[in-house]
Write a protein that holds these residues in place. Structure first.
Motif, PDB file in Angstrom:
ATOM      1  N   GLU A 161       0.828  -1.206   0.000  1.00  0.00           N
ATOM      2  CA  GLU A 161       0.000   0.000   0.000  1.00  0.00           C
ATOM      3  C   GLU A 161       0.865   1.259   0.000  1.00  0.00           C
ATOM      4  N   ALA A 162       1.954   1.205   0.748  1.00  0.00           N
ATOM      5  CA  ALA A 162       2.842   2.369   0.809  1.00  0.00           C
ATOM      6  C   ALA A 162       3.489   2.636  -0.554  1.00  0.00           C
ATOM      7  N   GLU A 163       3.804   1.570  -1.292  1.00  0.00           N
ATOM      8  CA  GLU A 163       4.399   1.733  -2.627  1.00  0.00           C
ATOM      9  C   GLU A 163       3.392   2.356  -3.589  1.00  0.00           C
ATOM     10  N   ILE A 164       2.150   1.886  -3.537  1.00  0.00           N
ATOM     11  CA  ILE A 164       1.112   2.458  -4.398  1.00  0.00           C
ATOM     12  C   ILE A 164       0.926   3.945  -4.091  1.00  0.00           C
ATOM     13  N   ASP A 165       0.899   4.293  -2.800  1.00  0.00           N
ATOM     14  CA  ASP A 165       0.757   5.703  -2.396  1.00  0.00           C
ATOM     15  C   ASP A 165       1.910   6.547  -2.927  1.00  0.00           C
ATOM     16  N   GLU A 166       3.128   5.998  -2.846  1.00  0.00           N
ATOM     17  CA  GLU A 166       4.303   6.751  -3.293  1.00  0.00           C
ATOM     18  C   GLU A 166       4.294   6.929  -4.809  1.00  0.00           C
ATOM     19  N   ILE A 167       3.900   5.895  -5.544  1.00  0.00           N
ATOM     20  CA  ILE A 167       3.810   5.994  -7.011  1.00  0.00           C
ATOM     21  C   ILE A 167       2.785   7.046  -7.404  1.00  0.00           C
ATOM     22  N   GLU A 168       1.638   6.993  -6.767  1.00  0.00           N
ATOM     23  CA  GLU A 168       0.570   7.955  -7.043  1.00  0.00           C
ATOM     24  C   GLU A 168       1.030   9.374  -6.716  1.00  0.00           C
ATOM     25  N   ARG A 169       1.731   9.531  -5.615  1.00  0.00           N
ATOM     26  CA  ARG A 169       2.222  10.854  -5.208  1.00  0.00           C
ATOM     27  C   ARG A 169       3.190  11.411  -6.246  1.00  0.00           C
ATOM     28  N   LYS A 170       4.110  10.554  -6.735  1.00  0.00           N
ATOM     29  CA  LYS A 170       5.096  10.998  -7.718  1.00  0.00           C
ATOM     30  C   LYS A 170       4.432  11.442  -9.024  1.00  0.00           C
TER      31      LYS A 170
END
Length: 878
Positions: A607-616
């Motif tokens: 979930e943290a990876e998905i959030d970071e990808i979306e943020r970028k």
């Protein structure tokens, strides 16, 4: 001891994970980007690009449990002990890393130390010239020479044409002379005594066109162990069909029919065919296959029809296969979890297909049975091809089904005669359409004739959505025509066009082509023979060849598509930054309402990876980078650092799409002017679609806004339902969860109290067996804790006893056993007792000599399992 199919699979994957292997999920049964395969039919099939070096593996050591389908021996399914259409292959693979010694040593370690096979029952076969393998088995592993059997190329050398190949070494299990003593019961034979359980393939040569075997610089390991076979040995079943990987399906079918499994040979075969085919069909449908009349769809149709026909032998007159999907999903959940998620879809497909077939079957069967009866009366052994074709052509009765039914009556079908009739029909069909139609090759040729008439840079849609142009081609039903009139559907080819044709994952444009005399709606734009083809429906008026027209692309639709396409570039870059450079695009769909992006990665995203990808991605959107395009020589573009997509073919010149300093890719699609035009970006799902391939779906712009609003609406409605404000919803949910926990504790305390009140009643059920106090009992709806507590109370009250308690809940059964100290000294051990008892109920467990617990997946076997305690006590006491 490891016994169940799930335990064997997990033990295998855990073992090879401990040896440094990356564990990947099973690939779907439907192959991805491999037109040479109808199905994934072996553990190594998803990894072909890694073996041939065309794709870099995520790790050089990989292990999987792969679901597979093979239908080449379908007529033997149900009639032999081990033929299946669906099976599970355990495999460990090395791509230029370890080789023979590790593969052999680990193989032996797993079967003897983890599975605890008796080494004296294992035999090894090797390729007759493979002295290296012999030395490893003999010197390193320590096997006696006589247990290592050399065999020829046919048995122990893997090779398909030219290319990588190599010798094999197989591990066989000797089930003893009681399993078979015919001439086929030899190593490598088809008998039931010696079971090949594991094949180790050493890919060390490249076989050239000149007939030479040259050593490969990077040698590979490819192994395959059949899960069903191993389970049959560990579970001591006569065939694979009695293992916990298949038997529950048979048990449920028996429950539905009331006919015993082994009543006679006909019912035995019927139950086995149904159980096998429902596994294949259910998992294949959940992986995206659907019944049809060609390719893999026909295989699914054939499996369903074959199972349905055998169902009639057991008395089924209505569709029944769909009722077996849930038990199948439960059995295969460890390797095919998607089946559980798609139960409704799979059931609907099966039920619909079976209903359709039953109508065909009823009519065709009656006619076929009349034909066969007539042949028998005339003492004839062959059904004529024209009769088999009449069944097929008039009643839709498949040839393979006719052959199956005829074979049961001892009659063959004249296949050559059938093919002769089929070819005659094809000729009639070709003649009928000779005047009005073309072959696909002729169609391609037809469109290619327009190439010379089209302007060299005829696509103007990068810079304009409107174009004054000329209609240089009109087609209807693959025929050139001079005009298209109101109501006609056809193709228009323009000398130049602003319409983007479907390519590179981006769907084709829609819009209108018009002048003062007519209006046509463009339903889609595609490429045929590299010519832009506008598929239209004429709304009004009439267009004639060479008319001057105005071509107008729907602006909102194009802009929405462009937003999603530009977002895929930002997403690709963000994935690489968050997950690593191994990420590469392996497919995409760019539409006005969404984007779908497939990429190489070896595990599900956190979930943290998905959030970071979306943020970028959103950060790149807010930076409002200019989107610049330039046509460059391919080498220059690569030197600039532009990302080329794996598997794509590029010409000498390529179009480079650059978004600030964030992203630069080779791409022919349409894009926004600046990243800020994308608007919001939201990932809506992330999933796996194949071994090492993940998929993200996302929305942008107004579709992202719609997504947010729909979620907000759900949030507001949920808050209202729980009588709170959205801002307080989390606290309210936690409050309700705490209330539920308190109630569960209260309920548990009541259960404990109720169970305790029964201890005196249970003590009265104490019986003596061979001088040993024994208490067995089944209690209603107690969990592990309550059952253990009751067992402890009973043990405190009874000075000397073997106690085994059971309770059923949620389609499972739990067991708790205890043995008093005096009986432990006499050889009674709770752990050993519980293991045998739970085994009967489809489970396993263990524990200390004084206390043990276990679970079972077959609650219907609870009574039989508890009855086993008496046998165990007699055996030990005697």
């Amino acid at each position: 001891m490891i016994k169940s199919g799930d335990e064997i699979r997990q033990a295998y994957l855990d073992f090879f994970e401990s040896k440094g292997h990356l564990i990947l999920d099973s690939a779907p049964l439907v192959p991805k980007n491999d037109p040479s395969l109808l199905w994934i039919n072996a553990g190594m099939a998803p990894f072909k690009p890694y073996f041939d070096g065309s794709l870099e593996p995520p790790k050089k050591r990989i292990a999987t449990s792969q679901k597979c389908i093979r239908t080449n021996d379908i007529e033997n399914v149900g009639k032999t002990a081990r033929h299946h259409t669906y099976f599970e292959m355990l495999g460990n693979f090395s791509f230029g890393d370890y080789f023979k010694e590790e593969a052999i040593v680990w193989g032996w370690e797993f079967v003897t130390e983890v599975l605890e096979f008796d080494p004296d029952k294992l035999w090894i076969t090797i390729y007759e010239e493979d002295d290296e393998a012999f030395e490893i088995w003999h010197q390193t592993v320590g096997l006696a020479e006589e247990r290592i059997v050399r065999m020829g190329k046919k048995e122990n050398f893997w090779q398909i044409g030219t290319g990588p190949c190599g010798p094999c070494s197989e591990i066989h299990y000797d089930r003893g002379p009681e399993a078979g003593d015919s001439k086929e019961d030899v190593l490598g034979g088809d008998g039931d005594r010696y079971l090949e359980i594991w094949n180790l393939v050493f890919t060390q040569y490249n076989y050239t066109e000149a007939g030479e075997y040259k050593e490969l610089p990077n040698k590979n390991i490819d192994t395959g162990m059949g899960l069903e076979r191993v389970a049959s040995i560990l579970q001591e079943t006569e065939t694979n069909f009695e293992t916990d990987l298949i038997k529950p399906i048979i048990d449920q079918t028996v429950e539905m029919t009331g006919i015993p499994y082994q009543k006679d040979e006909e019912s035995l075969t019927a139950y086995r065919v149904i159980a096998d085919h429902i596994r294949s069909a259910s998992v294949a449908i959940s992986d995206g296959a659907l019944p049809s009349n060609e390719g893999r769809g026909y295989v699914i149709r054939r499996l369903i029809r074959r199972a349905a026909r055998y169902g009639r032998k057991l008395g089924f007159e209505e569709p029944f296969l769909y009722k077996l999907v849930e038990i199948t999903a439960e059995i295969v959940k460890g390797v095919a979890p998607d089946l559980k998620k798609q139960l409704a879809h799979v059931k609907n497909v099966l039920k619909s297909e079976e209903e359709s077939f039953l109508k065909t079957l009823e009519q065709g069967l009656n006619i076929l049975e009349e034909m066969l009866s007539q042949l028998k009366a005339e003492d004839k052994k062959v059904l004529q091809g024209k009769d088999a074709f009449r069944l097929y052509d008039t009643y839709g009765f498949p040839l393979d089904l006719t052959e199956d039914i005829a074979a049961e009556a001892g009659i063959k079908v004249d296949q050559k005669g059938f093919e002769k009739e089929m070819e005659a029909q094809r000729k009639r069909a070709r003649a009928a359409r000779e005047e009005t139609s073309f072959s696909s090759g002729e169609v391609e040729k037809l469109y290619s004739e327009f190439k010379d008439q089209i302007e060299e840079d005829n696509f103007t849609g990068y810079h304009s959505l409107k174009e004054e142009t000329q209609a240089i081609g009109l087609l209807k039903d693959n025929q050139k025509v001079d005009k298209l009139s109101q109501g006609d559907q056809g193709d228009i080819i323009l000398i130049k066009t602003p319409f983007y044709a479907e390519s590179g994952g981006q769907i084709g444009d829609k819009g209108v082509i018009q002048n003062e005399n007519f209006e046509a709606e463009v339903k889609d734009t595609v490429k045929k023979a590299e010519v832009f083809v506008h598929q239209v429906e004429v709304i009004s008026g009439q267009i004639e060849l060479n008319d001057q027209v105005e071509a107008v692309v729907y602006n909102n639709r194009r802009q929405a598509t462009a937003r999603h396409h530009s977002a895929t570039h930002l997403l690709h870059k963000a994935l690489k930054e968050v997950l690593g450079d191994h990420v590469n695009q392996s497919g995409s769909l760019v539409a006005p309402d969404r984007l779908r992006f497939d990429f190489t990665h070896f595990s599900a995203l956190k979930e943290a990876e998905i959030d970071e990808i979306e943020r970028k991605v959103n950060q790149a959107v807010m930076e409002n980078y200019p989107v610049e395009t330039a046509v460059k020589a391919i080498d220059e573009a690569k030197e600039m650092g532009a990302t080329a997509l794996f598997g794509e073919k590029y010409g000498e010149e390529v179009r480079v799409v650059k978004m600030g300093d964030f992203s630069m890719e080779l791409c022919g699609g349409t894009h926004v002017n600046a990243t800020g035009d994308i608007g919001a970006f939201k990932i809506v799902s992330e999933s796996g679609i194949a071994a090492g391939v993940r998929r993200i779906e996302a929305v942008t712009g107004e579709y992202a806004l719609d997504y947010f609003n729909s979620k907000l609406d759900i949030l507001n409605k949920t808050a209202a339902e729980l009588k709170t404000e959205p801002d307080n919803l989390l606290d309210r949910v936690k409050q309700l969860q705490q209330q539920q926990k308190d109630l569960e504790k209260e309920l548990e305390a009541l259960k404990q109290k109720l169970a305790g009140s029964k201890k005196d009643e249970l003590i009265d059920q104490l019986q003596q067996i061979e001088g040993v106090n024994v208490l067995t009992a089944e209690l209603e709806d107690l969990d592990n804790s309550a059952l253990r507590n009751l067992n402890d109370q009973l043990k405190d009250k009874i000075d000397s006893a073997v106690i085994v308690l059971a309770s059923k809940a949620d389609n499972k059964v739990i067991f708790v056993a205890s043995v008093t100290k005096d009986l432990i000294e006499k050889g009674f051990k709770a752990g050993d007792i519980i293991s045998k008892v739970a085994g009967i109920a489809g489970g396993g467990g263990g524990g200390r000599p004084d206390m043990a617990q276990a679970g079972g997946s077959k609650p219907e076997k609870t009574v039989a399992a508890l009855a086993e305690v008496e046998k165990i006590v007699k055996e030990i006491a005697g």
